[in-house]
Enzyme design. Structure first.
Site, PDB file in Angstrom:
ATOM      1  CB  CYS A 144      19.033  52.011 -72.566  1.00  0.00           C
ATOM      2  SG  CYS A 144      19.147  53.527 -71.608  1.00  0.00           S
ATOM      3  CG  HIS A 148      19.693  48.616 -70.103  1.00  0.00           C
ATOM      4  ND1 HIS A 148      20.847  49.355 -69.951  1.00  0.00           N
ATOM      5  CD2 HIS A 148      18.662  49.464 -69.858  1.00  0.00           C
ATOM      6  CE1 HIS A 148      20.520  50.594 -69.622  1.00  0.00           C
ATOM      7  NE2 HIS A 148      19.204  50.683 -69.559  1.00  0.00           N
ATOM      8  CG  ASN A 150      20.354  53.253 -66.928  1.00  0.00           C
ATOM      9  OD1 ASN A 150      21.030  53.279 -67.946  1.00  0.00           O
ATOM     10  ND2 ASN A 150      19.051  53.031 -66.942  1.00  0.00           N
TER      11      ASN A 150
HETATM   12  N1  COA Z   1      14.095  60.215 -53.621  1.00  0.00           N
HETATM   13  C1  COA Z   1      12.987  60.256 -52.871  1.00  0.00           C
HETATM   14  N2  COA Z   1      11.748  60.228 -53.399  1.00  0.00           N
HETATM   15  C2  COA Z   1      11.654  60.149 -54.739  1.00  0.00           C
HETATM   16  C3  COA Z   1      12.765  60.102 -55.570  1.00  0.00           C
HETATM   17  C4  COA Z   1      14.025  60.152 -54.966  1.00  0.00           C
HETATM   18  N3  COA Z   1      15.170  60.098 -55.685  1.00  0.00           N
HETATM   19  N4  COA Z   1      12.346  60.022 -56.846  1.00  0.00           N
HETATM   20  C5  COA Z   1      11.000  60.007 -56.813  1.00  0.00           C
HETATM   21  N5  COA Z   1      10.589  60.119 -55.518  1.00  0.00           N
HETATM   22  C6  COA Z   1       9.229  60.168 -55.028  1.00  0.00           C
HETATM   23  C7  COA Z   1       8.238  60.720 -56.021  1.00  0.00           C
HETATM   24  O1  COA Z   1       8.257  62.127 -55.986  1.00  0.00           O
HETATM   25  C8  COA Z   1       6.946  60.163 -55.510  1.00  0.00           C
HETATM   26  O2  COA Z   1       6.514  60.938 -54.441  1.00  0.00           O
HETATM   27  P1  COA Z   1       4.939  61.204 -54.224  1.00  0.00           P
HETATM   28  O3  COA Z   1       4.322  59.847 -53.993  1.00  0.00           O
HETATM   29  O4  COA Z   1       4.920  62.108 -53.034  1.00  0.00           O
HETATM   30  O5  COA Z   1       4.454  61.848 -55.481  1.00  0.00           O
HETATM   31  C9  COA Z   1       7.362  58.797 -54.958  1.00  0.00           C
HETATM   32  O6  COA Z   1       8.781  58.853 -54.766  1.00  0.00           O
HETATM   33  C10 COA Z   1       7.040  57.669 -55.878  1.00  0.00           C
HETATM   34  O7  COA Z   1       7.453  58.055 -57.179  1.00  0.00           O
HETATM   35  P2  COA Z   1       7.488  57.057 -58.351  1.00  0.00           P
HETATM   36  O8  COA Z   1       8.058  57.706 -59.581  1.00  0.00           O
HETATM   37  O9  COA Z   1       6.161  56.419 -58.482  1.00  0.00           O
HETATM   38  O10 COA Z   1       8.553  56.051 -57.719  1.00  0.00           O
HETATM   39  P3  COA Z   1       9.011  54.649 -58.217  1.00  0.00           P
HETATM   40  O11 COA Z   1       8.929  53.665 -57.131  1.00  0.00           O
HETATM   41  O12 COA Z   1       8.377  54.317 -59.534  1.00  0.00           O
HETATM   42  O13 COA Z   1      10.553  54.899 -58.472  1.00  0.00           O
HETATM   43  C11 COA Z   1      11.991  55.292 -60.305  1.00  0.00           C
HETATM   44  C12 COA Z   1      10.996  55.898 -59.345  1.00  0.00           C
HETATM   45  C13 COA Z   1      12.428  56.370 -61.290  1.00  0.00           C
HETATM   46  C14 COA Z   1      13.189  54.828 -59.508  1.00  0.00           C
HETATM   47  C15 COA Z   1      11.308  54.098 -61.000  1.00  0.00           C
HETATM   48  O14 COA Z   1      10.091  54.498 -61.561  1.00  0.00           O
HETATM   49  C16 COA Z   1      12.149  53.500 -62.060  1.00  0.00           C
HETATM   50  O15 COA Z   1      13.198  52.958 -61.777  1.00  0.00           O
HETATM   51  N6  COA Z   1      11.683  53.540 -63.303  1.00  0.00           N
HETATM   52  C17 COA Z   1      12.424  52.983 -64.420  1.00  0.00           C
HETATM   53  C18 COA Z   1      13.603  53.831 -64.660  1.00  0.00           C
HETATM   54  C19 COA Z   1      14.524  53.192 -65.622  1.00  0.00           C
HETATM   55  O16 COA Z   1      15.019  52.128 -65.402  1.00  0.00           O
HETATM   56  N7  COA Z   1      14.779  53.900 -66.682  1.00  0.00           N
HETATM   57  C20 COA Z   1      15.716  53.490 -67.615  1.00  0.00           C
HETATM   58  C21 COA Z   1      15.116  52.658 -68.658  1.00  0.00           C
HETATM   59  S1  COA Z   1      16.330  52.521 -69.860  1.00  0.00           S
END
Ligand code: COA
Length: 343
Positions: free
Chosen positions: A121, A264, A294
């Site tokens: 990215c 980004h 993204n």
């Molecule tokens: N819908 C519903 N629940 C979801 C889900 C979805 N699409 N994706 C994850 N969950 C759940 C998980 O399973 C977890 O459940 P649990 O507590 O029962 O285990 C809960 O939501 C929390 O998961 P977590 O990964 O801690 O959530 P989060 O608030 O961190 O959000 C992302 C997940 C992926 C959206 C977030 O971590 C994120 O945006 N990270 C950066 C991603 C990014 O920008 N990447 C690109 C960089 S270039």
């Protein structure tokens, strides 16, 4: 010796002369994703800020997106010629050869030098630094820099933590040789990496590490994996610190000297956190993540092209760019936006 031999050399820098963006026509809404994944429209909106995204149709590859964005950037520059094509991508058409030569060929760019770079990215920032270096060294006069990703082709459609975020698109810029005082001149580019955290964002199979084992990859290993929470934290930290360094190199104050931040488009919450830490209010932040998700390396040039078309980014705006991605790799730079038409 003649007087000119003593004259200080004018530093050659890369100047943005054209910009273009392209997204494939198929739109996938959050509601459509909920039919295949255990998720909700509300969860996706509140955790990522994404409402819909564009996705390639079967048979469409990264080069198809890159050619369209590249064509638009060339049209925007008013001149259909370059001597170098740089393509930043995580999803090349084939593991070998690079995709850029095919893109150059399909754009009718003759025997232009053409190669790919891989910085996930952060690819557009690494590409800007590469193009600027080629221009400064006199190796290139005009560079077509494209960042394109058919990211959904490496996403596991059953993985709800990545399938909701990543999407497909392409963005491009034409860079010509010029001088540092011109609008569009690319400022000093700050780059960095942290390979000790390579496993935060990774496709485990398909490379020499897996292939040298001589056994087929385990199920799912060919898909993109991300440790979301850790990625989030590092994305905020690295985009913020790189942006601060780039602004300092330009002698710009965050509070007064930056008209637009183009970060980004990773996740809307990451963008808000970066802007808050930098002290840049929401009105100065460009964003299209709600409509495109993204798009990997394509994110920043696609945003710049769209913001130029919409008039949110205009000639004279002092612009700060910052990006972060797998590797880990990050980058940032500054420039004054030039007067461009978009196609
Ligand atoms: N819908 C519903 N629940 C979801 C889900 C979805 N699409 N994706 C994850 N969950 C759940 C998980 O399973 C977890 O459940 P649990 O507590 O029962 O285990 C809960 O939501 C929390 O998961 P977590 O990964 O801690 O959530 P989060 O608030 O961190 O959000 C992302 C997940 C992926 C959206 C977030 O971590 C994120 O945006 N990270 C950066 C991603 C990014 O920008 N990447 C690109 C960089 S270039």
């Amino acid at each position: 010796m003649s007087a000119t031999a003593h004259a200080p050399a004018v530093r050659r820098v890369a100047v943005i002369a054209g910009v273009g963006g392209y997204v494939p026509p198929t739109v996938v809404t959050n509601r459509e994703l909920t039919s295949q994944l255990d998720t909700t429209d509300e969860w996706i909106r509140t955790r990522t800020g994404i409402v819909s995204r564009h996705m390639v149709s079967p048979g469409t590859a990264t080069s198809d997106l890159a050619v369209e964005a590249g064509r638009r950037a060339l049209e925007s520059s008013g001149e259909h010629s370059v001597d170098t094509v740089v393509l930043a991508t995580t999803t090349p058409d084939h593991p070998c050869p690079a995709t850029a030569p095919e893109v150059a060929h399909r754009l009718g760019l003759g025997d232009a030098a053409a190669f790919d770079i891989a910085a996930v990215c952060a690819g557009f920032l690494y590409g800007l630094a590469t193009a600027a270096g080629l221009v400064a060294a006199g190796t290139a006069e005009r560079v077509l820099l494209i960042a394109a990703d058919a990211f959904t082709t490496i996403i596991d459609p059953a993985d709800r933590s990545t399938a909701i975020i990543f999407a497909d698109g392409a963005g491009a810029a034409v860079l010509r040789a010029g001088t540092a005082d011109e609008p569009g001149a690319v400022g000093r580019v700050v780059l960095g990496s942290e390979g000790g955290l390579a496993d935060l964002i990774q496709v485990p199979a398909g490379g020499s590490r897996q292939r040298s084992r001589g056994i087929a990859p385990a199920p799912g290993e060919e898909f993109f994996r991300m440790r979301g929470r850790d990625t989030y934290r590092h994305a905020v930290e690295r985009m913020t610190s790189a942006a601060r360094q780039a602004a300092a190199l330009a002698g710009w104050e965050m509070a007064t000297d930056i008209d637009r931040l183009a970060a980004h488009q990773a996740n809307a919450r990451i963008l808000t956190a970066v802007a808050e830490r930098l002290g840049i209010d929401a009105e100065r932040c460009l964003s299209n993540i709600a409509q495109v998700g993204n798009t990997g390396g394509a994110s920043i040039p696609l945003l710049l092209a769209e913001a130029t078309t919409s008039g949110e980014l205009v000639a004279g705006h002092r612009l700060l760019l910052t990006a972060f991605g797998g590797g880990l790799a990050w980058g940032a730079t500054t420039l004054v936006w030039p007067d461009l038409k978009t196609c």
